[in-house]
Motif scaffolding. Structure first.
Motif, PDB file in Angstrom:
ATOM      1  N   ALA A  21      32.843  60.046  58.528  1.00 60.95           N
ATOM      2  CA  ALA A  21      31.386  60.474  59.367  1.00 60.95           C
ATOM      3  C   ALA A  21      30.960  61.305  58.314  1.00 60.95           C
ATOM      4  CB  ALA A  21      31.746  60.780  60.648  1.00 60.95           C
ATOM      5  N   GLY A  22      31.590  62.417  57.704  1.00 58.23           N
ATOM      6  CA  GLY A  22      30.804  63.562  57.085  1.00 58.23           C
ATOM      7  C   GLY A  22      31.653  63.854  56.031  1.00 58.23           C
ATOM      8  N   GLY A  23      31.183  64.997  55.390  1.00 57.55           N
ATOM      9  CA  GLY A  23      31.876  65.624  54.230  1.00 57.55           C
ATOM     10  C   GLY A  23      31.797  65.006  52.945  1.00 57.55           C
ATOM     11  N   ALA A  24      32.403  65.486  51.985  1.00 55.87           N
ATOM     12  CA  ALA A  24      32.509  64.860  50.704  1.00 55.87           C
ATOM     13  C   ALA A  24      33.243  63.436  50.730  1.00 55.87           C
ATOM     14  CB  ALA A  24      33.258  65.697  49.512  1.00 55.87           C
ATOM     15  N   ARG A  25      32.694  62.705  49.860  1.00 56.91           N
ATOM     16  CA  ARG A  25      33.322  61.427  49.740  1.00 56.91           C
ATOM     17  C   ARG A  25      34.767  61.265  49.236  1.00 56.91           C
ATOM     18  NH1 ARG A  25      31.148  56.300  46.040  1.00 56.91           N
ATOM     19  NH2 ARG A  25      32.845  54.751  46.551  1.00 56.91           N
ATOM     20  N   PRO A  26      35.618  60.609  49.987  1.00 57.06           N
ATOM     21  CA  PRO A  26      37.186  60.683  49.591  1.00 57.06           C
ATOM     22  C   PRO A  26      37.486  59.780  48.545  1.00 57.06           C
ATOM     23  CG  PRO A  26      36.698  59.351  51.616  1.00 57.06           C
ATOM     24  CD  PRO A  26      35.298  59.833  51.338  1.00 57.06           C
ATOM     25  N   PRO A  27      38.572  59.880  48.150  1.00 57.18           N
ATOM     26  CA  PRO A  27      38.890  59.020  47.055  1.00 57.18           C
ATOM     27  C   PRO A  27      39.361  57.731  47.419  1.00 57.18           C
ATOM     28  CG  PRO A  27      40.292  61.034  46.886  1.00 57.18           C
ATOM     29  CD  PRO A  27      39.753  61.069  48.216  1.00 57.18           C
ATOM     30  N   VAL A  28      38.707  56.691  46.659  1.00 56.34           N
ATOM     31  CA  VAL A  28      38.734  55.231  46.922  1.00 56.34           C
ATOM     32  C   VAL A  28      39.496  54.448  45.848  1.00 56.34           C
ATOM     33  CG1 VAL A  28      37.117  53.200  47.656  1.00 56.34           C
ATOM     34  CG2 VAL A  28      36.810  55.412  48.481  1.00 56.34           C
ATOM     35  N   GLY A  29      40.333  53.736  46.247  1.00 53.53           N
ATOM     36  CA  GLY A  29      40.894  52.679  45.092  1.00 53.53           C
ATOM     37  C   GLY A  29      41.096  51.070  45.666  1.00 53.53           C
ATOM     38  N   ARG A  30      41.009  50.210  44.539  1.00 50.84           N
ATOM     39  CA  ARG A  30      41.039  48.750  44.951  1.00 50.84           C
ATOM     40  C   ARG A  30      42.508  48.383  45.009  1.00 50.84           C
ATOM     41  NH1 ARG A  30      37.485  49.147  41.110  1.00 50.84           N
ATOM     42  NH2 ARG A  30      38.893  47.925  39.547  1.00 50.84           N
ATOM     43  N   TYR A  31      42.931  47.354  45.898  1.00 47.87           N
ATOM     44  CA  TYR A  31      44.021  46.681  45.754  1.00 47.87           C
ATOM     45  C   TYR A  31      43.699  45.009  45.695  1.00 47.87           C
ATOM     46  CZ  TYR A  31      43.549  45.824  50.741  1.00 47.87           C
ATOM     47  OH  TYR A  31      43.348  45.319  52.008  1.00 47.87           O
ATOM     48  N   ARG A  32      44.744  44.453  45.427  1.00 51.01           N
ATOM     49  CA  ARG A  32      44.827  42.949  45.740  1.00 51.01           C
ATOM     50  C   ARG A  32      46.388  42.379  46.177  1.00 51.01           C
ATOM     51  NH1 ARG A  32      43.024  41.278  41.091  1.00 51.01           N
ATOM     52  NH2 ARG A  32      44.825  40.500  40.026  1.00 51.01           N
ATOM     53  N   LEU A  33      46.526  41.669  47.056  1.00 50.73           N
ATOM     54  CA  LEU A  33      47.980  41.356  47.288  1.00 50.73           C
ATOM     55  C   LEU A  33      48.128  39.860  47.165  1.00 50.73           C
ATOM     56  CD1 LEU A  33      50.762  41.557  48.810  1.00 50.73           C
ATOM     57  CD2 LEU A  33      49.763  41.818  50.794  1.00 50.73           C
ATOM     58  N   ASP A  34      48.911  39.572  46.178  1.00 52.93           N
ATOM     59  CA  ASP A  34      49.217  38.055  46.167  1.00 52.93           C
ATOM     60  C   ASP A  34      50.395  37.772  47.180  1.00 52.93           C
ATOM     61  OD1 ASP A  34      50.623  35.580  45.542  1.00 52.93           O
ATOM     62  OD2 ASP A  34      49.981  35.878  43.418  1.00 52.93           O
ATOM     63  N   LEU A  35      49.812  36.608  48.043  1.00 57.84           N
ATOM     64  CA  LEU A  35      50.688  36.571  49.194  1.00 57.84           C
ATOM     65  C   LEU A  35      51.932  35.804  49.068  1.00 57.84           C
ATOM     66  CD1 LEU A  35      48.095  36.050  52.037  1.00 57.84           C
ATOM     67  CD2 LEU A  35      49.467  37.998  51.886  1.00 57.84           C
ATOM     68  N   ALA A  36      52.037  35.128  48.004  1.00 60.12           N
ATOM     69  CA  ALA A  36      52.736  34.162  47.555  1.00 60.12           C
ATOM     70  C   ALA A  36      54.099  34.776  46.839  1.00 60.12           C
ATOM     71  CB  ALA A  36      52.234  33.150  46.369  1.00 60.12           C
ATOM     72  N   THR A  37      53.800  35.977  46.058  1.00 60.06           N
ATOM     73  CA  THR A  37      54.874  36.709  45.595  1.00 60.06           C
ATOM     74  C   THR A  37      54.937  38.020  46.229  1.00 60.06           C
ATOM     75  OG1 THR A  37      53.036  38.056  43.877  1.00 60.06           O
ATOM     76  CG2 THR A  37      54.114  35.846  43.226  1.00 60.06           C
ATOM     77  N   GLY A  38      54.059  38.566  47.005  1.00 59.47           N
ATOM     78  CA  GLY A  38      54.275  39.918  47.504  1.00 59.47           C
ATOM     79  C   GLY A  38      54.121  41.005  46.639  1.00 59.47           C
ATOM     80  N   GLN A  39      53.334  40.593  45.392  1.00 63.12           N
ATOM     81  CA  GLN A  39      53.205  41.750  44.593  1.00 63.12           C
ATOM     82  C   GLN A  39      51.789  42.170  44.626  1.00 63.12           C
ATOM     83  OE1 GLN A  39      54.148  40.851  40.512  1.00 63.12           O
ATOM     84  NE2 GLN A  39      56.238  41.047  40.891  1.00 63.12           N
TER      85      GLN A  39
END
Length: 228
Positions: A21-39
């Motif tokens: 809700a407030g303050g400085a913007r926190p660190p953000v990172g992207r992810y992708r999960l392959d459900l077939a391999t679990g990687q």
């Protein structure tokens, strides 16, 4: 890591909304999960959040869950399983212990992507957000608000006790006992009894100190604050 197709905005749970809700913007990172391999495919920021150098390890679901705080692990595992089944947008806030032993608070948001041919959910994608500092600030705000509310409750009880001490010529302990008895008889919290008493007999519009009879009438039939 290749940026995934921009998803529709997933619903934020209340805790996530609070810490963002407030303050400085926190660190953000992207992810992708392959459900077939679990990687998992992580952006550099997600590696750092988990205490690794970018590309240092191959992220998998068991490894990721091993870093979850023991009290949050089952909940996060269930969240991912449901998301894998439904593909619906999701969000959650949980704690991790990173590779360096530091406890962090992360938010995760995302949704599933389906195979056009089969309709099955084949991957999850979204964002990790390090809300450790924001969460700490939110906790501090909550603690401050709680302390302030507690002090206010104590203050109004002290005021009400003062009124009873003057009217009845009794000590502090006996005055509180009067409030407690009225609370039990009316099934109204002591702090609410005190608030009503102070409001009715010590408000700015009151020009005459209440009589013993007026106090006794109130204590026999206290008025809840919402009925004032």
């Amino acid at each position: 890591m290749t940026s995934p197709t921009t998803p529709s905005e997933p619903p934020l749970d209340e805790t996530l909304e609070e810490v963002l809700a407030g303050g400085a913007r926190p660190p953000v990172g992207r992810y992708r999960l392959d459900l077939a391999t679990g990687q998992w495919a992580w952006s550099d920021e997600v590696y750092v959040m988990h205490g690794f150098d970018p590309g240092q390890i191959v992220p998998t679901t068991p490894l990721m869950l091993s870093h979850k705080h023991p009290d949050d692990r089952a909940r996060v595992d269930g969240l991912l399983r449901r998301a894998a089944e439904t593909g619906q947008p999701f969000s959650s806030v949980h704690r991790i212990r990173d590779a360096r032993g530091k406890t962090r608070t992360l938010a995760v948001t995302g949704q599933g992507r389906r195979d056009p041919a089969t309709g099955r959910v084949t991957e999850l994608f979204g964002y990790f957000i390090d809300v450790t500092e924001s969460h700490r600030e939110a906790a501090a705000r909550d603690a401050t608000a709680s302390i302030q509310a507690s002090a206010e409750r104590r203050a109004v009880i002290e005021q009400a006790k003062g009124v009873l001490m003057v009217v009845y010529g009794i000590d502090e302990e006996a005055a509180f006992e009067q409030l407690r008895q009225a609370s039990n008889l009316a099934n109204i919290a002591v702090r609410d009894i005190a608030y009503s008493l102070v409001h009715l007999f010590s408000g700015p519009e009151v020009t005459v100190f209440p009589t013993r009879e007026a106090i006794e009438e109130f204590l026999e039939k206290p008025i809840p604050p919402e009925e004032l």
